[in-house]
Design a protein around this motif. Structure first.
Motif, PDB file in Angstrom:
ATOM      1  N   HIS A 290       8.475 -33.090  26.401  1.00 31.39           N
ATOM      2  CA  HIS A 290       8.281 -33.974  25.242  1.00 31.39           C
ATOM      3  C   HIS A 290       9.482 -34.919  25.101  1.00 31.39           C
ATOM      4  CE1 HIS A 290       6.632 -34.123  20.830  1.00 31.39           C
ATOM      5  NE2 HIS A 290       6.589 -35.297  21.436  1.00 31.39           N
ATOM      6  N   PRO A 291       9.681 -35.766  26.087  1.00 31.22           N
ATOM      7  CA  PRO A 291      10.841 -36.661  26.054  1.00 31.22           C
ATOM      8  C   PRO A 291      10.697 -37.736  24.983  1.00 31.22           C
ATOM      9  CG  PRO A 291       9.383 -37.284  27.846  1.00 31.22           C
ATOM     10  CD  PRO A 291       8.819 -36.017  27.263  1.00 31.22           C
ATOM     11  N   GLN A 292      11.826 -38.117  24.425  1.00 33.21           N
ATOM     12  CA  GLN A 292      11.856 -39.171  23.422  1.00 33.21           C
ATOM     13  C   GLN A 292      12.528 -40.409  24.026  1.00 33.21           C
ATOM     14  OE1 GLN A 292      10.348 -38.413  20.266  1.00 33.21           O
ATOM     15  NE2 GLN A 292       9.787 -36.711  21.607  1.00 33.21           N
ATOM     16  N   PRO A 293      12.016 -41.607  23.733  1.00 35.02           N
ATOM     17  CA  PRO A 293      12.569 -42.821  24.343  1.00 35.02           C
ATOM     18  C   PRO A 293      14.075 -42.996  24.157  1.00 35.02           C
ATOM     19  CG  PRO A 293      10.461 -43.308  23.336  1.00 35.02           C
ATOM     20  CD  PRO A 293      10.789 -41.890  22.958  1.00 35.02           C
ATOM     21  N   ILE A 294      14.612 -42.558  23.057  1.00 31.99           N
ATOM     22  CA  ILE A 294      16.043 -42.711  22.814  1.00 31.99           C
ATOM     23  C   ILE A 294      16.881 -41.963  23.844  1.00 31.99           C
ATOM     24  CG2 ILE A 294      16.290 -40.732  21.240  1.00 31.99           C
ATOM     25  CD1 ILE A 294      18.149 -42.514  19.535  1.00 31.99           C
ATOM     26  N   ASN A 295      16.282 -40.982  24.505  1.00 29.62           N
ATOM     27  CA  ASN A 295      17.003 -40.150  25.480  1.00 29.62           C
ATOM     28  C   ASN A 295      16.715 -40.518  26.929  1.00 29.62           C
ATOM     29  OD1 ASN A 295      16.033 -37.635  23.217  1.00 29.62           O
ATOM     30  ND2 ASN A 295      18.139 -38.358  23.406  1.00 29.62           N
ATOM     31  N   PHE A 296      15.961 -41.568  27.189  1.00 33.37           N
ATOM     32  CA  PHE A 296      15.541 -41.872  28.559  1.00 33.37           C
ATOM     33  C   PHE A 296      16.711 -42.124  29.500  1.00 33.37           C
ATOM     34  CE2 PHE A 296      10.985 -43.517  27.498  1.00 33.37           C
ATOM     35  CZ  PHE A 296      10.564 -42.206  27.366  1.00 33.37           C
ATOM     36  N   THR A 297      17.731 -42.831  29.034  1.00 29.85           N
ATOM     37  CA  THR A 297      18.884 -43.105  29.894  1.00 29.85           C
ATOM     38  C   THR A 297      19.603 -41.815  30.265  1.00 29.85           C
ATOM     39  OG1 THR A 297      19.221 -45.329  28.996  1.00 29.85           O
ATOM     40  CG2 THR A 297      21.114 -44.273  30.029  1.00 29.85           C
TER      41      THR A 297
ATOM     42  N   PHE B 267       9.515 -46.016  29.587  1.00 28.24           N
ATOM     43  CA  PHE B 267      10.302 -45.360  30.636  1.00 28.24           C
ATOM     44  C   PHE B 267      10.422 -46.265  31.853  1.00 28.24           C
ATOM     45  CE2 PHE B 267      11.242 -42.504  34.155  1.00 28.24           C
ATOM     46  CZ  PHE B 267      12.335 -41.826  33.624  1.00 28.24           C
ATOM     47  N   LEU B 268       9.381 -46.987  32.180  1.00 31.62           N
ATOM     48  CA  LEU B 268       9.431 -47.920  33.300  1.00 31.62           C
ATOM     49  C   LEU B 268      10.499 -48.988  33.074  1.00 31.62           C
ATOM     50  CD1 LEU B 268       8.350 -49.002  35.965  1.00 31.62           C
ATOM     51  CD2 LEU B 268       6.499 -50.110  34.705  1.00 31.62           C
ATOM     52  N   GLU B 269      10.617 -49.478  31.854  1.00 29.72           N
ATOM     53  CA  GLU B 269      11.634 -50.477  31.535  1.00 29.72           C
ATOM     54  C   GLU B 269      13.038 -49.928  31.753  1.00 29.72           C
ATOM     55  OE1 GLU B 269      10.790 -51.573  27.501  1.00 29.72           O
ATOM     56  OE2 GLU B 269       9.054 -52.824  28.045  1.00 29.72           O
TER      57      GLU B 269
ATOM     58  N   LYS C 279      13.775 -49.538  35.467  1.00 31.28           N
ATOM     59  CA  LYS C 279      14.111 -50.840  36.061  1.00 31.28           C
ATOM     60  C   LYS C 279      15.548 -51.224  35.738  1.00 31.28           C
ATOM     61  CE  LYS C 279       9.459 -52.846  36.202  1.00 31.28           C
ATOM     62  NZ  LYS C 279       8.550 -53.893  35.637  1.00 31.28           N
ATOM     63  N   GLN C 280      15.943 -51.038  34.477  1.00 38.10           N
ATOM     64  CA  GLN C 280      17.306 -51.374  34.063  1.00 38.10           C
ATOM     65  C   GLN C 280      18.347 -50.590  34.853  1.00 38.10           C
ATOM     66  OE1 GLN C 280      17.372 -50.587  29.839  1.00 38.10           O
ATOM     67  NE2 GLN C 280      15.856 -52.179  29.387  1.00 38.10           N
ATOM     68  N   LYS C 281      18.011 -49.355  35.217  1.00 36.61           N
ATOM     69  CA  LYS C 281      18.956 -48.505  35.926  1.00 36.61           C
ATOM     70  C   LYS C 281      18.774 -48.539  37.449  1.00 36.61           C
ATOM     71  CE  LYS C 281      20.433 -44.690  34.104  1.00 36.61           C
ATOM     72  NZ  LYS C 281      21.794 -45.174  33.733  1.00 36.61           N
ATOM     73  N   GLY C 282      17.927 -49.464  37.907  1.00 40.28           N
ATOM     74  CA  GLY C 282      17.780 -49.673  39.338  1.00 40.28           C
ATOM     75  C   GLY C 282      17.180 -48.509  40.098  1.00 40.28           C
ATOM     76  N   GLN C 283      16.236 -47.826  39.475  1.00 43.51           N
ATOM     77  CA  GLN C 283      15.634 -46.654  40.109  1.00 43.51           C
ATOM     78  C   GLN C 283      14.535 -47.045  41.097  1.00 43.51           C
ATOM     79  OE1 GLN C 283      16.834 -43.398  39.470  1.00 43.51           O
ATOM     80  NE2 GLN C 283      18.397 -44.717  38.552  1.00 43.51           N
ATOM     81  N   THR C 284      14.359 -46.212  42.105  1.00 43.82           N
ATOM     82  CA  THR C 284      13.264 -46.362  43.059  1.00 43.82           C
ATOM     83  C   THR C 284      12.593 -45.000  43.230  1.00 43.82           C
ATOM     84  OG1 THR C 284      14.442 -48.093  44.263  1.00 43.82           O
ATOM     85  CG2 THR C 284      12.611 -47.015  45.398  1.00 43.82           C
TER      86      THR C 284
ATOM     87  N   ASP D 101       7.738 -50.106  42.127  1.00 34.82           N
ATOM     88  CA  ASP D 101       8.174 -48.988  42.962  1.00 34.82           C
ATOM     89  C   ASP D 101       9.293 -48.197  42.283  1.00 34.82           C
ATOM     90  OD1 ASP D 101      10.290 -50.742  43.174  1.00 34.82           O
ATOM     91  OD2 ASP D 101      10.216 -50.915  45.357  1.00 34.82           O
ATOM     92  N   GLU D 102       9.486 -48.464  40.986  1.00 31.37           N
ATOM     93  CA  GLU D 102      10.522 -47.729  40.246  1.00 31.37           C
ATOM     94  C   GLU D 102      10.137 -46.273  40.008  1.00 31.37           C
ATOM     95  OE1 GLU D 102      11.495 -51.940  39.530  1.00 31.37           O
ATOM     96  OE2 GLU D 102       9.617 -50.813  39.333  1.00 31.37           O
TER      97      GLU D 102
END
Length: 369
Positions: free
Chosen positions: A85-92, A112-114, A117-122, A155-156
């Protein structure tokens, strides 16, 4: 007589191992096993339990919230951890600690996709939950096209699994409903496999599902309460061993005359002379007021001592008139010789609630490590 000296929650790691091996024996050799360790491992000790289970070879852990997963990572846990049950505030923070989120709605997927992308994930591993009847969290069948649309040009993210949750797996009178959920889940997965072009693994069964619907174990199962010694039925409980045993001591013994009262609001009044014992355990420790006034009992020197009067914040009083005991003697509240399920059912609740309510101020003592 044992002299433990204080209230403790004793955690038996051999019992944990027994329960894991029993549940594992119900599965095909290739089926993965996810251990649910949310809520401090059902009120016990999340880190100790997880470390033991990792050593036994579980494939995944699941927690409810990101901070639980972070604690496991900081304690050295290496295997994958699903955050249910993740919360958006904790995504980073979730990404920083290599935790895997359950994405259960289009909004959560987009957010989460945003961040990914910000953290350069693949190919960051994520899980998609589908609501097949529990009506709590999850995508619906008509969300499939939107999910595919959101993911087809990125592809993130990489979907690791699809999963769902049975609503009444322990209740065989609801078998038709459960089988319908399983069928719906299979259909959802089939369509998604076709749209994605690759095949995530699937999981749907909880502890009771493992016992009652083994044909739906797919590629992984999830077990929570079963690992801690409870199987939602007497038959299964007899095969499991409770991990947690709650013990306390007698602080003081009183002689109560006829027509005297005990505790707040004079909730208990004696009809004849009685002997009572006061224990250092109360609703601040997880034994709620609803357990008072004769609803249930503790065990002292092998005999039942009913809880009398109102449960206090830090103390309960019990009737020991017919029990040979003295101050300092050990008291069993629940555990291997007195089920938490039986204790909880005396006030129409369940072992889950009782176990997870045990306060952090109660000392945890590990045995059979």
């Amino acid at each position: 007589m044992s002299k433990i000296g204080e209230t403790i929650l004793q955690l038996d790691l051999k019992a944990l191992e027994h329960n894991y091996r029993f549940l594992r024996s119900k599965l095909a050799a290739k089926t993965k096993f996810l251990a649910v360790v949310k809520a401090f491992a059902y009120g016990s000790d999340m880190v100790t339990i997880a470390q033991k289970l990792e050593s036994l070879g579980v494939d995944y852990f699941a927690v409810a919230y990101t901070k639980e997963g972070v604690l496991l990572r900081k304690s050295g846990i290496k295997i994958p951890i699903l955050v249910l049950h993740p919360q958006p505030i904790n995504f980073t923070e979730l990404i920083d600690h290599s935790l895997e989120p359950n994405l259960y709605s289009s909004k959560i997927l987009k957010l989460f996709l945003e961040v990914a992308k910000q953290k350069g994930q693949t190919n960051y591993p994520v899980h998609l939950k589908f609501n097949t009847g529990l009506n709590r969290l999850g995508f619906l069948e008509n969300d499939i096209a939107n999910i595919a649309e959101q993911l087809k040009e990125t592809d993130e993210l990489k979907i690791i699994s699809f999963f769902s949750h049975l609503a009444a797996s322990e209740d065989l009178s609801e078998k038709a409903f459960s089988l319908n959920q399983i069928d719906r889940f299979k259909k959802i997965c089939k369509v998604l496999h076709q749209k994605l072009g690759y095949t995530p693994f699937r999981h749907m069964l909880n502890t009771s599902g493992i016992i009652n619907y083994p044909e739906a174990q797919f590629e992984m199962v999830r077990s929570g309460i079963g690992l801690y010694g409870y199987g939602n039925s007497k038959a299964v409980d007899s095969k499991l061993v409770p991990v947690a045993t709650l013990k306390t001591i007698i602080s003081q013994i009183h002689k109560i005359e006829s027509n005297e009262s005990v505790g707040y609001n004079r909730a208990y009044k004696s009809e004849k002379p009685r002997t009572t014992a006061t224990l250092p355990l109360g609703h601040a420790d997880g034994i709620g007021r609803h357990y008072g006034n004769g609803k249930t009992y503790v065990s002292i020197n092998g005999k039942n001592a009913p809880i009398i009067g109102n449960v206090c914040m830090d103390m309960i009083m019990v009737d020991v008139t017919d029990i040979d005991c003295q101050e300092g003697d050990e008291v069993l509240v629940f555990g291997q010789n007195q089920s938490a399920e039986d204790f909880a059912s005396s006030v129409n609740t369940i072992s889950y609630e009782l176990l997870t309510a045990i306060s952090s101020r109660v000392k945890r003592v590990i045995v059979n490590s």
